[in-house]
Design an enzyme around this catalytic site. Sequence first.
Site, PDB file in Angstrom:
ATOM      1  N   GLU A 199       0.800  -1.228   0.000  1.00 34.94           N
ATOM      2  CA  GLU A 199       0.000   0.000   0.000  1.00 34.94           C
ATOM      3  C   GLU A 199       0.832   1.277   0.000  1.00 34.94           C
ATOM      4  O   GLU A 199       0.824   2.035   0.988  1.00 34.94           O
ATOM      5  CB  GLU A 199      -0.950   0.034   1.208  1.00 34.94           C
ATOM      6  CG  GLU A 199      -2.084  -0.949   1.102  1.00 34.94           C
ATOM      7  CD  GLU A 199      -3.228  -0.669   2.073  1.00 34.94           C
ATOM      8  OE1 GLU A 199      -3.228   0.404   2.717  1.00 34.94           O
ATOM      9  OE2 GLU A 199      -4.113  -1.520   2.184  1.00 34.94           O
ATOM     10  N   GLU A 390      -5.119  -8.351   0.844  1.00 35.52           N
ATOM     11  CA  GLU A 390      -5.771  -8.071   2.128  1.00 35.52           C
ATOM     12  C   GLU A 390      -7.257  -7.815   1.912  1.00 35.52           C
ATOM     13  O   GLU A 390      -7.643  -7.169   0.940  1.00 35.52           O
ATOM     14  CB  GLU A 390      -5.189  -6.812   2.809  1.00 35.52           C
ATOM     15  CG  GLU A 390      -3.860  -7.019   3.452  1.00 35.52           C
ATOM     16  CD  GLU A 390      -3.309  -5.755   4.105  1.00 35.52           C
ATOM     17  OE1 GLU A 390      -4.102  -4.917   4.570  1.00 35.52           O
ATOM     18  OE2 GLU A 390      -2.067  -5.625   4.128  1.00 35.52           O
TER      19      GLU A 390
HETATM   20  C1  BG6 Z   1      -4.353  -1.962   5.517  1.00 36.16           C
HETATM   21  C2  BG6 Z   1      -2.919  -2.163   5.979  1.00 36.16           C
HETATM   22  O1  BG6 Z   1      -4.429  -0.791   4.799  1.00 36.16           O
HETATM   23  O2  BG6 Z   1      -5.315  -1.796   6.493  1.00 36.16           O
HETATM   24  C3  BG6 Z   1      -2.841  -2.970   7.258  1.00 36.16           C
HETATM   25  O3  BG6 Z   1      -2.146  -2.749   4.973  1.00 36.16           O
HETATM   26  C4  BG6 Z   1      -3.813  -2.415   8.266  1.00 36.16           C
HETATM   27  O4  BG6 Z   1      -1.525  -2.912   7.737  1.00 36.16           O
HETATM   28  C5  BG6 Z   1      -5.238  -2.495   7.720  1.00 36.16           C
HETATM   29  O5  BG6 Z   1      -3.707  -3.082   9.476  1.00 36.16           O
HETATM   30  C6  BG6 Z   1      -6.252  -1.863   8.657  1.00 36.16           C
HETATM   31  O6  BG6 Z   1      -6.000  -0.484   8.733  1.00 36.16           O
HETATM   32  P1  BG6 Z   1      -6.043   0.364  10.076  1.00 36.16           P
HETATM   33  O7  BG6 Z   1      -5.541   1.721   9.695  1.00 36.16           O
HETATM   34  O8  BG6 Z   1      -7.462   0.376  10.503  1.00 36.16           O
HETATM   35  O9  BG6 Z   1      -5.130  -0.294  11.034  1.00 36.16           O
END
Ligand code: BG6
Length: 484
Positions: A199, A390
Amino acid sequence: MPHSFTRRHFAKLAGSLPLVPAVASAQATVITPDSRCFPPDFVWGTATSAYQIEGSVTAEGRGPSIWDRYAHLPGKIHGNDHGDHASDHFARYKEDVALMKALGVTAYRFSIAWPRVFPDGNGEPNPKGMDFYNRLVDELLANGVAPYATLYHWDLPQSLQDRVGGWQSRDTAQAFGAYAGYVAQKISDRVKHIFTINESATFIDFGYGSGPVEMAPGLKLPQAELNQVRHNVLLGHGLAVQAIRASGHADTKVGPAENIVACVPAIATPQNIRAAEIATREMNGGYLTAMLEGRYTDAFLAYAGRNAPKFTADDMKIISSPLDFVGINVYMPQHYVVASEDPNGFSLLPFPRSFPHMESDWLRMGPEAMYWAPRLLARNWDVKAIYITENGTSGADKMSADGRVIDLDRIMYLRNYLTQLQRATAEGVPVKGYFLWSLMDNFEWADGYAKRFGLYHLDFDSQRRTPKLSAEFYRQTIAANRPM
Ligand code: BG6
């Protein structure tokens, strides 16, 4: 009965009773389980990242990263949390591989902490740092789980930030290439899939720009400098692809794990679908489009104007080094799109305030993004292999007195997104695998430990792992190869 029914409830229930006579439903199309299955060789996995789970931040010669420094600045992270201990995965990796095995996953996407391998970012490697990942990879393979490694999930060595300004400098892109080559040389005998950068858009906009959330290193650069950071990160990606090809085993496959800007046709007419294709290309102009086409789009350059990044033709060749697959993180629709008469050919619709979202405010509930994002990616750039690197959600998880976490919201979210993903694979969109974020609760960046995304609940005091109901949902889904 815990709650008494009001008349309003009753009216709703009555309204939902089937109105079609039984005979009509008997003639409806029969959906057999097979028509809802994923392809037989579909890869089922979970995902994590180093700083979010490992802890042991000074163990065995690891150098500091920008997240160690940043998370300890007062007021930056919810509850002043930090990743010093996180999910203690560094010490408990064997237990965590057993958790994966219990789910039945065939793959695991983890990230390598650059400062464990090169404590200063470049120069002398720390062999002990690599040893940890060797142990992890061996444990995964011994348990039938294929390792998928990400090289950069935001934990830049602090030394590079201090010495050269981190991604503000091309030196960091060069150092990243060297690190990628070194890692490939050490692990590609066993790790056959490597993701370069996770990302870019998120860590650049939030860490170097003024995104809605602040992340390490906590800079707010003017637009021209921010565009140069973007370019340097792209260059780092391209140099890493080349270094992995040069130093890794010949069968190593490589690609990015990018947060695609998912554009969904608001109503799926041919005109709106075409508009969503154009929007996908333009809205990803700073990252995926540049990687996949070797050019910044005219609209991107016109919009940037005199703040456009400085680059050479050679840079763009490196940036667009051929890939084996494209990894995309898909959490939500970023835009709903309709066709427009204006020169762009598309317009982006505003979201109503009542558009549903999950526990995290930003996480819109729009499962169709999981159909359109890979479909439009494959269509725009003729991509032959896609991984969903993801997908998942935070939830207001509560452990009951009898030790259960009944996370029906997460199950609802996952089932709907997976149903849309299956729709894509059934239509021939070449999605090869899916990595659920996340295996277990962890350090969620600016949210600290206040947001939970895991299939396994963590008690961060005792480090006890407990499967949530969604872990059982995922286990059944993997076993049946279809959303359950
Ligand atoms: C993704 C990331 O964008 O979102 C992860 O690659 C992250 O590392 C996940 O844990 C959830 O995002 P956040 O900001 O709610 O922790």
